[in-house]
Design a protein around this motif. Structure first.
Motif, PDB file in Angstrom:
ATOM      1  N   SER A 363      -0.444   7.035  33.720  1.00 30.30           N
ATOM      2  CA  SER A 363      -1.181   5.940  33.082  1.00 30.30           C
ATOM      3  C   SER A 363      -2.612   5.828  33.587  1.00 30.30           C
ATOM      4  N   PHE A 364      -2.941   6.485  34.704  1.00 25.83           N
ATOM      5  CA  PHE A 364      -4.305   6.440  35.225  1.00 25.83           C
ATOM      6  C   PHE A 364      -5.212   7.481  34.561  1.00 25.83           C
ATOM      7  N   ILE A 365      -4.619   8.388  33.784  1.00 27.46           N
ATOM      8  CA  ILE A 365      -5.414   9.419  33.116  1.00 27.46           C
ATOM      9  C   ILE A 365      -6.162   8.802  31.937  1.00 27.46           C
ATOM     10  N   GLN A 366      -7.441   9.091  31.823  1.00 22.79           N
ATOM     11  CA  GLN A 366      -8.258   8.572  30.735  1.00 22.79           C
ATOM     12  C   GLN A 366      -8.015   9.389  29.465  1.00 22.79           C
ATOM     13  N   LEU A 367      -7.596   8.699  28.391  1.00 25.78           N
ATOM     14  CA  LEU A 367      -7.343   9.352  27.111  1.00 25.78           C
ATOM     15  C   LEU A 367      -8.278   8.786  26.048  1.00 25.78           C
ATOM     16  N   GLY A 368      -9.563   8.868  26.316  1.00 26.90           N
ATOM     17  CA  GLY A 368     -10.551   8.339  25.375  1.00 26.90           C
ATOM     18  C   GLY A 368     -10.436   6.835  25.261  1.00 26.90           C
ATOM     19  N   THR A 369     -10.254   6.350  24.025  1.00 25.69           N
ATOM     20  CA  THR A 369     -10.158   4.906  23.797  1.00 25.69           C
ATOM     21  C   THR A 369      -8.752   4.373  24.017  1.00 25.69           C
ATOM     22  N   LEU A 370      -7.775   5.269  24.251  1.00 25.29           N
ATOM     23  CA  LEU A 370      -6.389   4.843  24.430  1.00 25.29           C
ATOM     24  C   LEU A 370      -6.098   4.548  25.890  1.00 25.29           C
TER      25      LEU A 370
END
Length: 413
Positions: A363-370
């Protein structure tokens, strides 16, 4: 009290058995870890995506109907050749509905165009410009962080007033309070009367990002940017006393058919769209994704369950002699059963916790706007599935251990 003490003693035996075989324990829980990770990761992704999309769709407003040229069709063929022949909705249609609708709490209209340049000094950017009527904020979500909304007088008088999106305000007036100041919209002078609250980026941005949008009175928009009687979208908000908005929809259909002189045998040449139709369509997509998550994770966790069951049979075989001694000293069958059942459940729970921990790190991984968010519901689901797998994988080995004959068990090697 005695029963509780024996249950706790069984738990202690199970814990010691797991600690004494750390390598085997670690290898056994890998299957459950992968399975729980697969299920909860998919559920977390689906839940986060669904929440993000529905937040984006919420800008359509609640308890409202959209009167447009083309219907929102999500199932069956899209008969574009028929829909594109329909007449455009005009501002006169909005005025007619506004005057005749009785079952509507508010009626509004809007139109817009992309790529309009706004400027303040040396700062400029391209935005979506929307012309809206004075009741638009009563039908859709137009939350303001500063300033005010348009008045009916500004709408009727075609005043050069503008409400900025948050990103537009930050770009054109960095570190300043824009309200009350002047700016250029496509080279024309406008006065800023309000700033919209920051919405942030979304996976699905209907009508473009609200942060990069400017609102002006509809009559002003028509005068400067669409003088050739532009096509519009009409919004009608129903009363809470009209569940399902059936009365409002029927009244709109009757008024529009009368205005367009449609015969009883003729089809509607306009569409009455409902935001909940889009919600239903989106929910159907995510239901399919959720099912896929169960299928993907189900195979992994099934393999993990068989692995735990196999290890429990091995554990029972290794401790037959100890089981015989315990039973000869008076240990009840349930005491033996709980030892191995607790061991199986503990093994599965540890694997489940490890899988949930991996999802939490994901959940700490950045997935753009998500933005991924691990919810309490998904954590509870992961632990619940782990517990059930532990019980199912351990119940047969534990039962077989509890039914051993103490004399035969002591003689075994």
């Amino acid at each position: 009290m005695r029963f509780l003490r024996q249950v706790l003693e069984s738990f202690r035996f199970a814990w010691q058995a797991l600690r004494s075989n750390l390598l085997r324990t670690t290898l056994s829980l890998l299957g459950v870890t992968v399975g729980i990770f697969s299920i909860i990761a998919v559920f977390t992704l689906v839940d986060s995506l669904e929440r993000n999309v529905k937040d984006s769709v919420n800008v359509l407003g609640s308890n409202a109907l959209y009167i447009q040229k083309i219907p929102w069709t999500f199932d069956g063929p899209f008969q574009w050749w028929k829909y594109f022949q329909r007449p455009e909705l005009k501002y006169a249609d909005f005025r007619y509905l506004h005057e005749h609708l009785e079952d509507a709490e508010a009626v509004a209209a809007a139109s817009g165009k992309n790529g309009v340049t706004v400027k303040n000094g040396n700062n400029s950017m391209k935005i979506r410009l929307s012309g809206v009527t004075s009741d638009y904020n009563q039908v859709t979500d137009v939350a303001l962080s500063d300033g005010r909304y348009f008045t009916a007088q500004e709408q009727d008088g075609s005043r050069n007033a503008v409400i900025l999106g948050s990103e537009v305000a930050e770009t054109l007036f960095p570190g300043q309070d824009p309200v009350g100041q002047a700016m250029k919209v496509a080279g024309l002078n406008f006065t800023i009367i309000g700033i919209q609250e920051k919405k942030g980026s979304g996976v699905l941005e209907i009508g473009g990002s609200a942060d990069k949008r400017c609102l002006i009175p509809y009559n002003t928009y028509a005068k400067y940017f669409a003088s050739l009687n532009p096509s519009i979208t009409i919004f009608a908000k129903g009363y809470d006393s009209d569940p399902g908005l059936e009365n409002l929809e029927g009244e709109i259909r009757g008024i529009m058919r009368t205005r367009r002189s449609l015969k009883p045998t003729q089809e509607d040449n306009f569409a009455i769209n409902r935001p909940e139709a889009l919600f239903k369509f989106i929910s159907g997509i995510f239901a399919v994704l959720t099912t896929a998550g169960w299928v993907i994770g189900g195979f992994s966790i099934l393999i993990g369950g068989f692995g735990i069951a196999n290890i429990m049979f091995v554990s029972v075989k290794e401790r037959v002699n100890i089981i015989g001694i315990q039973k000869s000293l008076g240990a009840k069958n349930y005491f033996i059963l709980f030892q191995f059942l607790f061991e199986s459940v503990l093994l599965s729970l540890v694997g489940g916790l490890a899988g949930i921990a991996l999802v939490y790190l994901l959940s700490f991984i950045q997935l753009g706007t998500l933005t991924l968010e691990l919810t309490i519901g998904n954590i509870s689901l992961g632990l619940g599935v782990s517990s059930v797998i532990g019980v199912l994988a351990g119940i047969i080995p534990a039962y077989s251990a509890s039914r051993l004959d103490p004399v035969i068990a002591i003689r075994s090697k």
